[in-house]
Design a protein around this motif. Structure first.
Motif, PDB file in Angstrom:
ATOM      1  N   PHE A 153       0.828  -1.211   0.000  1.00 27.41           N
ATOM      2  CA  PHE A 153       0.000   0.000   0.000  1.00 27.41           C
ATOM      3  C   PHE A 153       0.862   1.261   0.000  1.00 27.41           C
ATOM      4  CE2 PHE A 153      -2.859  -3.190   1.825  1.00 27.41           C
ATOM      5  CZ  PHE A 153      -3.983  -2.988   1.049  1.00 27.41           C
ATOM      6  N   TRP A 154       2.038   1.181   0.598  1.00 28.76           N
ATOM      7  CA  TRP A 154       2.943   2.328   0.650  1.00 28.76           C
ATOM      8  C   TRP A 154       3.831   2.397  -0.598  1.00 28.76           C
ATOM      9  CZ3 TRP A 154       1.417  -0.632   4.701  1.00 28.76           C
ATOM     10  CH2 TRP A 154       0.859   0.022   5.799  1.00 28.76           C
ATOM     11  N   ASP A 155       4.263   1.253  -1.087  1.00 33.66           N
ATOM     12  CA  ASP A 155       5.240   1.229  -2.177  1.00 33.66           C
ATOM     13  C   ASP A 155       4.636   1.354  -3.571  1.00 33.66           C
ATOM     14  OD1 ASP A 155       7.241   0.958  -0.315  1.00 33.66           O
ATOM     15  OD2 ASP A 155       7.339  -1.227  -0.465  1.00 33.66           O
ATOM     16  N   TYR A 156       3.350   1.034  -3.707  1.00 32.78           N
ATOM     17  CA  TYR A 156       2.715   1.060  -5.031  1.00 32.78           C
ATOM     18  C   TYR A 156       1.411   1.867  -4.992  1.00 32.78           C
ATOM     19  CZ  TYR A 156       6.015  -2.676  -5.987  1.00 32.78           C
ATOM     20  OH  TYR A 156       7.168  -3.404  -6.139  1.00 32.78           O
ATOM     21  N   PRO A 157       1.505   3.161  -4.725  1.00 30.31           N
ATOM     22  CA  PRO A 157       0.290   3.979  -4.639  1.00 30.31           C
ATOM     23  C   PRO A 157      -0.515   4.006  -5.927  1.00 30.31           C
ATOM     24  CG  PRO A 157       2.260   5.364  -4.730  1.00 30.31           C
ATOM     25  CD  PRO A 157       2.725   3.962  -4.504  1.00 30.31           C
ATOM     26  N   GLU A 158       0.163   3.813  -7.052  1.00 29.04           N
ATOM     27  CA  GLU A 158      -0.534   3.846  -8.344  1.00 29.04           C
ATOM     28  C   GLU A 158      -1.494   2.676  -8.529  1.00 29.04           C
ATOM     29  OE1 GLU A 158       3.323   1.560  -8.997  1.00 29.04           O
ATOM     30  OE2 GLU A 158       2.655   3.315  -7.868  1.00 29.04           O
ATOM     31  N   ASN A 159      -1.377   1.646  -7.705  1.00 32.84           N
ATOM     32  CA  ASN A 159      -2.239   0.471  -7.830  1.00 32.84           C
ATOM     33  C   ASN A 159      -3.547   0.603  -7.053  1.00 32.84           C
ATOM     34  OD1 ASN A 159      -0.243  -0.642  -9.376  1.00 32.84           O
ATOM     35  ND2 ASN A 159       0.476  -2.088  -7.830  1.00 32.84           N
ATOM     36  N   TYR A 160      -3.733   1.726  -6.372  1.00 32.09           N
ATOM     37  CA  TYR A 160      -4.913   1.888  -5.525  1.00 32.09           C
ATOM     38  C   TYR A 160      -5.574   3.238  -5.797  1.00 32.09           C
ATOM     39  CZ  TYR A 160      -2.346  -1.792  -3.119  1.00 32.09           C
ATOM     40  OH  TYR A 160      -1.647  -2.942  -2.837  1.00 32.09           O
ATOM     41  N   LYS A 161      -6.873   3.293  -5.589  1.00 37.21           N
ATOM     42  CA  LYS A 161      -7.591   4.543  -5.715  1.00 37.21           C
ATOM     43  C   LYS A 161      -7.071   5.514  -4.647  1.00 37.21           C
ATOM     44  CE  LYS A 161     -10.408   3.056  -8.954  1.00 37.21           C
ATOM     45  NZ  LYS A 161     -10.388   3.594 -10.331  1.00 37.21           N
ATOM     46  N   PHE A 162      -6.883   6.764  -5.018  1.00 40.83           N
ATOM     47  CA  PHE A 162      -6.230   7.745  -4.153  1.00 40.83           C
ATOM     48  C   PHE A 162      -6.938   7.885  -2.799  1.00 40.83           C
ATOM     49  CE2 PHE A 162      -6.030  12.123  -2.558  1.00 40.83           C
ATOM     50  CZ  PHE A 162      -4.668  12.231  -2.322  1.00 40.83           C
ATOM     51  N   LEU A 163      -8.252   8.142  -2.821  1.00 40.76           N
ATOM     52  CA  LEU A 163      -8.985   8.377  -1.583  1.00 40.76           C
ATOM     53  C   LEU A 163      -9.028   7.134  -0.697  1.00 40.76           C
ATOM     54  CD1 LEU A 163     -11.999  10.601  -2.704  1.00 40.76           C
ATOM     55  CD2 LEU A 163      -9.989  11.288  -1.388  1.00 40.76           C
ATOM     56  N   TRP A 164      -9.249   5.966  -1.349  1.00 40.15           N
ATOM     57  CA  TRP A 164      -9.317   4.733  -0.570  1.00 40.15           C
ATOM     58  C   TRP A 164      -7.986   4.449   0.095  1.00 40.15           C
ATOM     59  CZ3 TRP A 164      -6.858   0.055  -0.284  1.00 40.15           C
ATOM     60  CH2 TRP A 164      -7.501  -0.923   0.497  1.00 40.15           C
ATOM     61  N   ARG A 165      -6.878   4.604  -0.614  1.00 40.13           N
ATOM     62  CA  ARG A 165      -5.550   4.340  -0.071  1.00 40.13           C
ATOM     63  C   ARG A 165      -5.246   5.300   1.082  1.00 40.13           C
ATOM     64  NH1 ARG A 165      -0.726   6.706  -0.899  1.00 40.13           N
ATOM     65  NH2 ARG A 165       1.152   5.481  -0.421  1.00 40.13           N
ATOM     66  N   PHE A 225      -9.818  -5.793  -8.880  1.00 37.49           N
ATOM     67  CA  PHE A 225      -9.111  -5.596  -7.618  1.00 37.49           C
ATOM     68  C   PHE A 225      -9.444  -4.220  -7.063  1.00 37.49           C
ATOM     69  CE2 PHE A 225      -5.191  -4.161  -5.390  1.00 37.49           C
ATOM     70  CZ  PHE A 225      -5.236  -5.058  -4.336  1.00 37.49           C
ATOM     71  N   HIS A 226     -10.255  -4.201  -5.980  1.00 37.80           N
ATOM     72  CA  HIS A 226     -10.693  -2.941  -5.373  1.00 37.80           C
ATOM     73  C   HIS A 226     -11.271  -1.997  -6.427  1.00 37.80           C
ATOM     74  CE1 HIS A 226      -9.226  -3.940  -1.429  1.00 37.80           C
ATOM     75  NE2 HIS A 226      -8.001  -4.110  -1.873  1.00 37.80           N
ATOM     76  N   GLY A 227     -12.078  -2.550  -7.314  1.00 38.87           N
ATOM     77  CA  GLY A 227     -12.736  -1.752  -8.335  1.00 38.87           C
ATOM     78  C   GLY A 227     -11.893  -1.480  -9.568  1.00 38.87           C
ATOM     79  N   ASP A 228     -10.655  -1.930  -9.590  1.00 41.99           N
ATOM     80  CA  ASP A 228      -9.741  -1.664 -10.704  1.00 41.99           C
ATOM     81  C   ASP A 228      -9.755  -2.844 -11.672  1.00 41.99           C
ATOM     82  OD1 ASP A 228      -7.698  -1.011 -12.419  1.00 41.99           O
ATOM     83  OD2 ASP A 228      -6.274  -0.458 -10.845  1.00 41.99           O
ATOM     84  N   ASP A 229     -10.202  -2.610 -12.901  1.00 49.21           N
ATOM     85  CA  ASP A 229     -10.283  -3.682 -13.903  1.00 49.21           C
ATOM     86  C   ASP A 229      -9.284  -3.491 -15.035  1.00 49.21           C
ATOM     87  OD1 ASP A 229     -11.369  -1.498 -15.138  1.00 49.21           O
ATOM     88  OD2 ASP A 229     -13.258  -2.457 -15.723  1.00 49.21           O
ATOM     89  N   ARG A 230      -8.260  -2.663 -14.832  1.00 47.98           N
ATOM     90  CA  ARG A 230      -7.311  -2.382 -15.916  1.00 47.98           C
ATOM     91  C   ARG A 230      -6.495  -3.604 -16.324  1.00 47.98           C
ATOM     92  NH1 ARG A 230      -4.440   2.827 -13.371  1.00 47.98           N
ATOM     93  NH2 ARG A 230      -4.819   1.545 -11.498  1.00 47.98           N
ATOM     94  N   VAL A 231      -6.108  -4.436 -15.350  1.00 52.83           N
ATOM     95  CA  VAL A 231      -5.274  -5.602 -15.673  1.00 52.83           C
ATOM     96  C   VAL A 231      -6.048  -6.603 -16.512  1.00 52.83           C
ATOM     97  CG1 VAL A 231      -4.049  -7.584 -14.715  1.00 52.83           C
ATOM     98  CG2 VAL A 231      -3.774  -5.330 -13.677  1.00 52.83           C
TER      99      VAL A 231
END
Length: 369
Positions: free
Chosen positions: A117-129, A229-235
């Motif tokens: 969660f700290w090392d890959y902020p781009e993998n998570y929605k900004f507000l949720w992270r 993954f947490h709403g992210d379907d890009r992969v």
């Protein structure tokens, strides 16, 4: 001699998928099987009554995900402190990153599985992270101890929490062979397997590209796991575009999230397990594959070197050409396959329930005033 009272928070089991769900389940079973007579354990819930519901975590609907977060927040910060007040434990163990802000005189042990969660902020929605990390930090007071899953993760967390005084230790988690009811369904005759959520760091595209380079007519690729993954379907979108572009419709199977019963069947029938991740906190599928006598190929990242030792074959992370060469080496060498399977089975013995719970109990019993 007065027993030490320990409360185990099991709430997140009702919604957890993948690794954290297994971790919580194995912690409960490890206590049941090997818990010390010096400790009196209490559980926040009856784990058998907690429903499994991945609607919240894997929904593409942001509103639904935040509904769960609201329920989770109320439980952690209001309901759980009430339970602490009632049970009056000496220790509280939260195995899902987050502990309540209020714990009265109870000492907290928080399991932070990795530093992703700290090392890959781009993998998570900004507000949720931002919200999630804030809750993690608020739950770690000056007396709290942090447990993680590997030496690699411990070193990462020391870097992240360098300005805090909290002790950080690692305990290798357990793995127990899937004891599930027998089911049967059709699978490919010969296939490479990967089981895990479709996150960017899992680097499934490298595995897909290597599989395409292999050009083995009788071999298929099974990529199982939660595709959102947490709403992210890009992969999953990138994977489907690659499959379409290279006409791999009949070669690549995407079963989505699968139960343990279905996972067991895939593991039993797989020819090879490939773990191409760019980063992990532990890597439980390595141990799962060992238990089913499957040879394993992993990316050469530090945590896989730590967990896998000499029981797996490594390829250069992110390099499809390196991976395809290793796949050919393992698939077509019976001697190497047998060697990897035998070493893997022996190595698996290290990750058992007794060692798992004793790691926690040593910390608890050695810190009594």
């Amino acid at each position: 001699m007065k027993k030490v009272k320990v409360l185990i928070d099991l709430y997140y089991y009702k919604a957890a998928v993948s690794g954290i769900r297994s971790y919580i389940s194995e912690l409960k079973k490890s206590i049941d099987d090997h818990g010390s007579d010096q400790i009196q354990y209490f559980f926040s819930h009856d784990i058998n009554k907690l429903s499994f519901n991945n609607t919240y975590l894997n929904s593409s609907n942001r509103f639904i995900r935040w509904v769960f977060q609201l329920k989770y927040l109320v439980y952690k910060q209001i309901v759980l402190p009430i339970k602490i007040f009632v049970y009056k434990p000496d220790y509280l163990i939260c195995s899902d990153y987050i502990a309540p802000i209020i714990s009265f005189n109870t000492k907290k042990i928080t399991v932070i599985h990795d530093s992703l969660f700290w090392d890959y902020p781009e993998n998570y929605k900004f507000l949720w992270r931002k919200y999630f990390i804030s809750l993690v930090n608020l739950g770690i007071d000056s007396k709290a101890q942090i447990i993680t899953t590997s030496m690699y993760s411990k070193n990462n967390l020391i870097r992240i929490f360098f300005n805090k005084t909290n002790k950080i230790n690692y305990i290798y988690q357990t793995f127990t062979y899937f004891k599930t009811k027998e089911i049967d369904f059709q699978t490919p005759e010969k296939f490479i397997l990967h089981v895990g959520s479709f996150e960017k760091r899992k680097d499934l595209l490298t595995l897909l590209k290597a599989f395409h380079l292999l050009k083995e007519d009788n071999l298929k690729l099974v990529l199982a796991g939660a595709q959102i993954f947490h709403g992210d379907d890009r992969v999953i979108k990138k994977i489907k575009r690659y499959i379409e572009k290279n006409k791999l419709y009949d070669k690549v199977i995407l079963p989505g999230f699968i139960s343990k019963e279905r996972a067991a069947v895939f593991y039993k029938r797989a020819s090879l397990y490939v773990f191409p991740s760019l980063d992990e906190g532990f890597g439980i599928p390595i141990l799962e594959a060992f238990s089913f006598s499957i040879p394993v190929i992993c990316s050469d990242i530090p945590v896989f070197r730590e967990i896998g030792k000499n029981s797996v074959t490594y390829f250069k992370a992110g390099d499809p050409n390196s991976l395809v060469n290793k796949i050919k080496l393992v698939l077509y060498s019976n001697d190497l396959r047998k060697k990897l399977v035998n070493i893997g089975k022996e190595h698996l013995k290290k990750f058992n329930r007794k060692n798992f719970i004793k790691g926690f109990e040593e910390i608890i019993l050695n810190n009594q005033n």
